[in-house]
Design a protein around this motif. Structure first.
Motif, PDB file in Angstrom:
ATOM      1  N   ILE A  14       0.759  -1.179   0.084  1.00 17.52           N
ATOM      2  CA  ILE A  14       0.246   0.049   0.096  1.00 17.52           C
ATOM      3  C   ILE A  14       0.800   1.373  -0.030  1.00 17.52           C
ATOM      4  N   PHE A  15       1.998   0.929   0.521  1.00 11.56           N
ATOM      5  CA  PHE A  15       2.910   2.428   0.735  1.00 11.56           C
ATOM      6  C   PHE A  15       3.480   2.855  -0.645  1.00 11.56           C
ATOM      7  N   THR A  16       3.778   1.836  -1.482  1.00 13.90           N
ATOM      8  CA  THR A  16       4.211   2.232  -2.980  1.00 13.90           C
ATOM      9  C   THR A  16       3.043   2.442  -3.801  1.00 13.90           C
ATOM     10  N   LEU A  30       1.296  12.227   2.729  1.00  9.03           N
ATOM     11  CA  LEU A  30       1.455  11.881   4.070  1.00  9.03           C
ATOM     12  C   LEU A  30       0.956  10.441   4.017  1.00  9.03           C
ATOM     13  N   GLY A  31       1.206   9.710   3.058  1.00 11.59           N
ATOM     14  CA  GLY A  31       0.909   8.325   3.255  1.00 11.59           C
ATOM     15  C   GLY A  31       2.123   7.385   3.790  1.00 11.59           C
ATOM     16  N   GLN A  32       3.051   7.147   2.891  1.00 13.63           N
ATOM     17  CA  GLN A  32       4.182   6.445   3.403  1.00 13.63           C
ATOM     18  C   GLN A  32       5.101   6.919   4.600  1.00 13.63           C
ATOM     19  N   GLY A  33       5.554   6.397   5.466  1.00 18.21           N
ATOM     20  CA  GLY A  33       6.303   7.177   6.547  1.00 18.21           C
ATOM     21  C   GLY A  33       7.593   7.528   6.429  1.00 18.21           C
ATOM     22  N   PHE A  34       7.852   8.764   5.885  1.00 18.01           N
ATOM     23  CA  PHE A  34       9.172   9.172   5.969  1.00 18.01           C
ATOM     24  C   PHE A  34       9.339  10.447   5.991  1.00 18.01           C
ATOM     25  N   ALA A 119      -1.634  -4.609  11.261  1.00 17.43           N
ATOM     26  CA  ALA A 119      -0.355  -4.895  11.462  1.00 17.43           C
ATOM     27  C   ALA A 119       0.262  -4.549  10.485  1.00 17.43           C
ATOM     28  N   TYR A 120       1.566  -4.149  10.748  1.00 17.43           N
ATOM     29  CA  TYR A 120       2.527  -3.616   9.902  1.00 17.43           C
ATOM     30  C   TYR A 120       2.351  -4.797   8.573  1.00 17.43           C
ATOM     31  N   ASP A 121       2.267  -4.308   7.183  1.00 16.74           N
ATOM     32  CA  ASP A 121       2.045  -5.276   6.262  1.00 16.74           C
ATOM     33  C   ASP A 121       3.166  -6.275   5.724  1.00 16.74           C
ATOM     34  N   HIS A 168       3.159   1.846  17.896  1.00 17.38           N
ATOM     35  CA  HIS A 168       2.729   1.073  17.084  1.00 17.38           C
ATOM     36  C   HIS A 168       2.483   1.717  15.834  1.00 17.38           C
ATOM     37  N   ASN A 169       2.708   0.963  14.617  1.00 18.70           N
ATOM     38  CA  ASN A 169       2.547   1.436  13.049  1.00 18.70           C
ATOM     39  C   ASN A 169       1.531   0.653  12.886  1.00 18.70           C
ATOM     40  N   PRO A 170       0.130   0.911  12.610  1.00 20.03           N
ATOM     41  CA  PRO A 170      -0.165   2.487  12.083  1.00 20.03           C
ATOM     42  C   PRO A 170      -0.703   3.283  13.062  1.00 20.03           C
ATOM     43  N   VAL A 199      10.900  -0.204  16.064  1.00 16.29           N
ATOM     44  CA  VAL A 199      11.529   0.603  15.291  1.00 16.29           C
ATOM     45  C   VAL A 199      11.279   2.118  15.667  1.00 16.29           C
ATOM     46  N   TYR A 200      10.369   2.482  16.364  1.00 23.66           N
ATOM     47  CA  TYR A 200      10.071   3.808  16.539  1.00 23.66           C
ATOM     48  C   TYR A 200      10.111   4.061  18.363  1.00 23.66           C
ATOM     49  N   GLU A 201      11.308   3.190  18.651  1.00 25.01           N
ATOM     50  CA  GLU A 201      11.433   3.353  20.160  1.00 25.01           C
ATOM     51  C   GLU A 201      11.758   4.873  20.896  1.00 25.01           C
ATOM     52  N   GLY A 230      16.932   4.247  10.674  1.00 28.25           N
ATOM     53  CA  GLY A 230      16.303   5.354   9.499  1.00 28.25           C
ATOM     54  C   GLY A 230      15.216   5.942  10.317  1.00 28.25           C
ATOM     55  N   LYS A 231      14.594   5.595  11.458  1.00 26.62           N
ATOM     56  CA  LYS A 231      13.663   6.184  11.790  1.00 26.62           C
ATOM     57  C   LYS A 231      13.990   6.963  13.162  1.00 26.62           C
ATOM     58  N   THR A 232      15.236   6.869  13.507  1.00 26.96           N
ATOM     59  CA  THR A 232      15.904   7.505  14.687  1.00 26.96           C
ATOM     60  C   THR A 232      16.479   8.748  14.077  1.00 26.96           C
ATOM     61  N   TYR A 314       5.565   7.548  13.847  1.00 24.95           N
ATOM     62  CA  TYR A 314       5.234   8.872  12.767  1.00 24.95           C
ATOM     63  C   TYR A 314       3.929   9.311  12.408  1.00 24.95           C
ATOM     64  N   PHE A 315       2.973   8.470  13.120  1.00 28.01           N
ATOM     65  CA  PHE A 315       1.479   8.500  12.612  1.00 28.01           C
ATOM     66  C   PHE A 315       0.291   8.641  13.507  1.00 28.01           C
ATOM     67  N   GLN A 316      -0.700   9.263  13.090  1.00 34.62           N
ATOM     68  CA  GLN A 316      -1.777   9.664  13.861  1.00 34.62           C
ATOM     69  C   GLN A 316      -3.216   9.010  12.819  1.00 34.62           C
ATOM     70  N   LEU A 359      -8.090   6.995   8.531  1.00 34.11           N
ATOM     71  CA  LEU A 359      -6.845   6.899   7.328  1.00 34.11           C
ATOM     72  C   LEU A 359      -5.784   7.165   8.516  1.00 34.11           C
ATOM     73  N   ARG A 360      -4.572   6.647   7.942  1.00 38.04           N
ATOM     74  CA  ARG A 360      -3.234   7.221   8.772  1.00 38.04           C
ATOM     75  C   ARG A 360      -2.817   8.265   7.967  1.00 38.04           C
ATOM     76  N   PHE A 361      -2.313   9.168   8.993  1.00 41.23           N
ATOM     77  CA  PHE A 361      -1.507  10.272   8.308  1.00 41.23           C
ATOM     78  C   PHE A 361      -0.002  10.273   8.987  1.00 41.23           C
TER      79      PHE A 361
HETATM   80  N1  GLN Z   1       7.465   2.027   7.263  1.00 33.27           N
HETATM   81  C1  GLN Z   1       7.017   2.832   6.373  1.00 33.27           C
HETATM   82  C2  GLN Z   1       5.555   3.053   6.780  1.00 33.27           C
HETATM   83  O1  GLN Z   1       4.896   2.531   7.546  1.00 33.27           O
HETATM   84  C3  GLN Z   1       6.929   2.353   4.994  1.00 33.27           C
HETATM   85  C4  GLN Z   1       7.941   1.395   4.613  1.00 33.27           C
HETATM   86  C5  GLN Z   1       7.880   0.893   3.064  1.00 33.27           C
HETATM   87  O2  GLN Z   1       7.306   1.446   2.237  1.00 33.27           O
HETATM   88  N2  GLN Z   1       8.155  -0.298   2.984  1.00 33.27           N
HETATM   89  O3  GLN Z   1       4.802   3.740   6.039  1.00 33.27           O
END
Ligand code: GLN
Length: 379
Positions: A14-16, A30-34, A119-121, A168-170, A199-201, A230-232, A314-316, A359-361
């Motif tokens: 879904i991120f791609t 505001l989709g993919q988390g970066f 759950a993370y995909d 927790h993501n998302p 990863v979001y410690e 990457g997240k830190t 990173y998310f709400q 929706l996740r922002f």
């Molecule tokens: N971890 C990122 C997210 O939740 C996405 C990473 C990825 O695209 N594989 O948005």
């Protein structure tokens, strides 16, 4: 040529999917988390220096020793656990790789793995490619807590692992000390492993604290704990992370790792070994990122979206309950195409596409990005 697919039900993540759609429609992503703000120039300079100093060949397959030493020191300080840098830490190309390798290390055909949805995909495909079966349990809406009685019911003689994820993501929810105690109670005397995605410690807000499996010896002895640089350090494209596990578990993990990526990027490891010593860089992170959460929340008051609490990551999640009957995915696509703002439908994190109209922002963005997104949505 025909492939007998190992992952017949898997499409593109879904991120791609949402990032590509965002690009096509010139939407704010505001989709993919970066993050869209720059990472530390000190850290990029350290990488430059390492390259110029000739640190461009393979490092030890388990990771640069001085980087592992620094991680061990940090773990001692933050989680009061004395781990051995030689035997218990492996540097990996990202957190997702660490999770995948841990699952590949322990899973055999027919094993069951309990996961909490949303759950993370990557979890389910990581489980299924190893011939194992995901057993999903829904987190309780709207605060997304774990119903431990349900976990107890779902544990069977085939249960090989439980995957937890905090922050927790998302959803941005956190596990508590009580959750850890419940997990200790449920796994006591069993052969169930714990994969802890942390990863979001450092992205924990409002004075709350990250509860790490590393701080619970009873849990740590059965755990693979996965982290992300990457997240830190705001460099998700570096794909650098690490896994921590007790020696007997880690030695099996390394068998999988050594014939996969073998080792990770050398100059980056030299740079991180130095940069990790600046503890303020990660200790102030929760405050820095929570200001962005607050900024977006304030700006979103001009829209019909209602925020759910986010205590970390990173998310709400924002709810659209009451003003649209579209599915989450339909709305996410329409907002991208018609309003120029991309988000992630949370239904993508459920096996059965469960819907709560949220929706996740991703708020790890410059304020100007967040303001523009909210402005577009207010229309
Ligand atoms: N971890 C990122 C997210 O939740 C996405 C990473 C990825 O695209 N594989 O948005």
């Amino acid at each position: 040529m025909l492939i007998n697919s190992k992952l017949p039900n898997v499409g593109t993540t879904i991120f791609t999917e949402m990032s590509v759609l965002a690009q096509q429609h010139n939407a704010i992503n505001l989709g993919q988390g970066f993050p869209d703000f720059p990472m530390s120039a000190t850290l990029t300079n350290l990488v430059n220096e390492a390259m110029q100093n000739g640190h461009n060949q393979y490092v030890h397959m388990n990771g640069l020793p001085q980087l592992r030493e620094q991680i061990a020191l940090k773990v001692k300080k933050l989680y009061h656990n004395t781990i051995n840098a030689n035997d218990e830490i492996t540097i990996t190309p990202g957190g997702t790789y660490a999770i995948y390798s841990a699952l590949s290390t322990i899973l055999n055909k027919g094993d069951e793995v309990i996961i909490f949805e949303p759950a993370y995909d990557s979890y389910i495909p990581n489980i299924e490619i190893n011939g194992a079966v995901a057993v999903p349990i829904s987190l309780q809406f709207p605060d997304y807590h774990i119903d431990w009685d349900e976990v107890k019911q779902k544990i069977s003689s085939r249960t090989r692992a439980i995957i937890i994820n905090s922050p927790h993501n998302p959803t941005g929810s956190l596990l508590s000390n009580a959750d850890m105690q419940a997990l200790i109670e449920l796994t006591k005397g069993s052969n169930i492993f714990v994969i802890s995605d942390e990863v979001y410690e450092h992205l924990v807000f409002d004075g709350k604290e990250h509860v790490s499996v590393l701080a619970y010896p009873e849990l740590y002895k059965r755990s693979f704990v996965c982290f992300s640089f990457g997240k830190t350090y705001h460099c998700t494209g570096w794909k650098m992370g690490y896994c921590i596990a007790p020696p007997t578990l880690m030695s099996e993990f390394r068998k999988v790792h050594q014939f996969n990526s073998f080792c990770c990027n050398s100059p980056v490891q030299f740079a991180l070994a130095t940069f990790l010593q600046q503890e303020n860089e990660y200790l102030q992170l929760g405050k820095f990122i929570s200001q962005k959460r607050d900024f977006l929340m304030e700006a979103m008051r001009a829209t019909p979206f209602k925020p759910l609490p986010s205590d970390g990551s990173y998310f709400q999640l924002y709810s659209y309950d009451g003003w649209s009957n579209e599915t989450e995915k339909e709305l996410a696509i329409r907002l991208t195409k018609e309003y120029g703002v991309a988000t992630i439908p949370v239904s993508a994190f459920y096996k059965n596409k469960e819907e709560h109209k949220v929706l996740r922002f991703c708020f790890a963005k410059n304020e100007s990005t967040l303001a523009e997104a909210a402005m577009r949505l207010s229309k």
